[in-house]
Design an enzyme around this catalytic site. Structure first.
Site, PDB file in Angstrom:
ATOM      1  N   ARG A 131      10.899  12.778  23.530  1.00  0.00           N
ATOM      2  CA  ARG A 131      10.192  12.554  24.787  1.00  0.00           C
ATOM      3  C   ARG A 131       8.899  11.768  24.587  1.00  0.00           C
ATOM      4  NH1 ARG A 131       8.973  17.964  26.557  1.00  0.00           N
ATOM      5  NH2 ARG A 131       6.962  17.616  25.597  1.00  0.00           N
ATOM      6  N   TYR A 137       3.234  -1.018  48.270  1.00  0.00           N
ATOM      7  CA  TYR A 137       4.635  -0.592  48.332  1.00  0.00           C
ATOM      8  C   TYR A 137       4.727   0.744  49.098  1.00  0.00           C
ATOM      9  CZ  TYR A 137       9.132   0.876  46.233  1.00  0.00           C
ATOM     10  OH  TYR A 137      10.407   1.312  45.997  1.00  0.00           O
ATOM     11  N   ASP A 174      -0.950  -2.791  40.854  1.00  0.00           N
ATOM     12  CA  ASP A 174       0.501  -2.965  40.766  1.00  0.00           C
ATOM     13  C   ASP A 174       0.753  -4.462  40.606  1.00  0.00           C
ATOM     14  OD1 ASP A 174       3.255  -3.323  41.308  1.00  0.00           O
ATOM     15  OD2 ASP A 174       3.324  -1.539  42.583  1.00  0.00           O
ATOM     16  N   LYS A 228      12.237  -4.354  38.198  1.00  0.00           N
ATOM     17  CA  LYS A 228      12.349  -5.642  38.878  1.00  0.00           C
ATOM     18  C   LYS A 228      12.462  -6.772  37.852  1.00  0.00           C
ATOM     19  CE  LYS A 228      11.700  -3.418  42.862  1.00  0.00           C
ATOM     20  NZ  LYS A 228      10.412  -2.958  43.316  1.00  0.00           N
TER      21      LYS A 228
END
Ligand SMILES: *Cc1c(COP(=O)(O)O)cnc(C)c1O
Length: 402
Positions: free
Chosen positions: A62, A115, A187, A212
Site C-alpha cells: 500500500r 470540476y 487542479d 485523463k
C-alpha cells in the site's frame, strides 16, 4: 538525472526519462508491474530499519512498490515538485489534497468553475467535518484578497475551469493567498505539465486526474498529487492515513502514458485548434469557448501563462430545439458520447454549464456541447461535425420544439 554542471532539461525530455532506473531491473527500459501486498524482510534488522521511515524503503504494498515509486518520481520531476503520491482516481487526489491542508473550523476558497464532484466534496463532506467552503468567481484575480478570512487555509484553483474554461490569474491569486498564509492547490488536469507550470505560477500542491491525458488511453482510473517541499509531509501523511493507493496495472498505464504525453498533447492542441477555428466560422455556432482561439474569452491570459492547449473545449450553439441537437449527436460517426476525456479518441457531450454554480453567472446564448478533440485526422472530425450540423438543420426546420 542531472549533475550540477548540466543545463536543465525541457519538459518533453524529462517526460521521456524521469523516474526510470533500468539497471535496477536487469536493464529493462520500463519497471515491471509489481503485484505486491506483502514485501518480505530477510532479517529483523531490515524489518526494523524499514519501520523507521514510512516513505523511504519499501515496506508494504500500500505504501509503495518500485512501480508506484517510478510513477511518483516521474510526475514529481516533470511538474517540478518535491514529491508525489498515487491515488485511485482524480477525485481522490482532489479530496486527499484538500483534507491534508484543513482542520475543523477552517475555511476553503474554491473556484466556482471547479470540476463538479470537487465542489460537491467541499459542500457535502468537508462541511460535515466543520470546514466551510466559499466558492469564488474564477475571474476574481487579485480580488480574492477580499474573500480571504483569518481562518482561510486553502485557495483552490482550476484553470481553465471545467465546462466553462475560464482562465484564472493564478499568479495573482497565489500572491494574495500566500500573503495571508494560505496554501494554493491547483487542479492541472486540463493543461498537464506540458502546457502549464503550476509551481512556477504559485501553486503549492498540484492534483491530476491522471485518468485523463496522463494515462491517455481511456483505460485506467488514476490520480496524482504533487507537493512542494513545505507541503510534502502533510500530503504524504494524510495519503498514508487514507490507504488510498492505486492498483499496480493502472499505475503502470499512467507511467507508460507519461512517456508519450508531450507528443499526444501537441497533437491534441493542433487538432483542437483546427476544429475550433472551423467551428468558429459556422453559422450554427454562437461561441467557441477555447482559450487558445484568438479572440476567445481568456485568450490573453492563456497566452501569458500557457504554452499550449489541450483538446477539450465547449461550443455554444445558437438556440435550437433539443430534438435537433439529439439528432446531431445520435448520428455522429467519430465523436462519441461519454464521460471523462483525455484519451486518444474524440468525444462530444451535451452540457449545462450553469449546473452547481453559486458565485458566478454563466449565461450561454444557446445549448452547449463539450468536445474532446482526439488524435484522428482533423479533416475527418470536421466532416463528422459538418454532417452533424446538417442533421441539426434538418430536424430544426421540421418545427418541433424542445
Ligand atoms: C475528471 C476530472 C477529475 C476527476 O478525475 P477522476 O479520475 O475521474 O476521478 C478531477 N478534476 C478534473 C478537472 C477532471 O476533469
Amino acid at each position: 538525472m542531472s549533475r550540477p554542471d548540466e543545463p536543465p532539461l525541457h519538459p518533453a525530455t524529462i517526460a521521456t526519462h524521469a523516474g526510470s532506473d533500468p539497471f535496477a531491473q536487469h536493464g529493462a527500459v520500463n519497471p515491471p508491474v509489481y503485484h505486491a501486498s506483502t514485501l518480505l524482510f530477510p532479517t529483523v534488522a531490515a524489518l526494523e530499519a524499514a519501520a523507521l521511515d514510512r516513505f523511504g524503503d519499501f515496506r508494504y504494498g500500500r505504501l509503495g512498490t518500485p512501480t508506484t515509486r517510478a510513477l511518483e518520481r516521474a510526475i514529481a520531476q516533470i511538474e517540478g515538485g518535491h514529491c508525489a503520491v498515487n491515488v485511485p482516481s482524480g477525485l481522490a487526489a482532489v479530496a486527499i489534497a484538500l483534507l491534508a491542508c484543513v482542520n475543523a473550523g477552517e475555511h476553503v476558497l474554491m473556484t466556482d468553475s471547479a470540476y463538479g464532484p470537487s465542489r460537491e466534496f467541499c459542500r457535502r463532506t468537508l462541511r460535515r467535518f466543520g470546514v466551510e467552503t466559499t466558492f469564488y468567481d474564477p475571474l476574481i484575480g487579485a480580488g480574492i484578497a477580499s474573500l480571504i478570512r483569518p481562518n482561510t487555509r486553502v485557495v483552490y484553483v482550476e484553470s481553465p475551469g471545467s465546462l466553462t474554461f475560464e482562465v484564472q490569474d493564478v499568479p495573482a491569486i497565489a500572491a494574495a493567498a500566500h500573503a495571508a498564509g494560505a496554501v494554493v492547490i491547483m487542479d492541472n488536469t486540463w493543461a498537464t505539465p506540458i502546457f502549464f507550470r503550476p509551481f512556477e505560477r504559485g501553486a503549492d500542491i498540484v492534483v491530476h486526474a491522471a485518468t485523463k491525458y496522463i494515462a491517455g488511453h481511456s483505460d485506467a482510473m488514476l490520480g496524482l498529487i504533487i507537493a512542494n517541499a513545505a507541503n510534502a509531509d502533510r500530503v504524504r501523511l494524510l495519503w498514508a492515513d487514507f490507504g488510498a493507493a492505486a492498483g499496480p496495472d493502472d499505475v503502470y498505464l499512467g507511467l507508460r502514458g507519461l512517456r508519450t504525453l508531450h507528443t499526444r498533447m501537441q497533437r491534441h492542441y493542433a487538432n483542437a485548434l483546427e476544429v475550433a477555428q472551423w467551428l468558429a466560422r459556422r453559422p450554427e455556432v454562437a461561441e467557441v469557448v477555447y482559450p487558445a482561439l484568438p479572440g476567445a474569452r481568456g485568450h490573453a491570459l492563456w497566452k501569458r501563462d500557457f504554452t499550449g492547449a489541450s483538446g477539450l473545449f465547449t461550443i455554444v450553439l445558437k438556440p435550437a430545439p433539443k430534438s435537433a441537437i439529439d439528432a446531431m449527436l445520435d448520428g455522429m460517426r467519430l465523436f462519441r458520447m461519454g464521460y471523462s476525456w483525455g484519451g486518444f479518441e474524440s468525444l462530444i457531450l451535451p452540457i449545462d454549464p450553469r449546473r452547481g454554480r453559486v458565485a458566478s453567472d454563466w449565461q450561454p446564448a444557446g445549448p452547449c456541447l463539450r468536445l474532446h478533440v482526439g488524435q484522428e485526422d482533423p479533416a475527418d472530425l470536421v466532416a463528422d461535425l459538418h454532417q452533424g450540423f446538417i442533421r441539426l438543420a434538418q430536424r430544426g426546420s421540421t418545427g418541433d420544439s424542445a
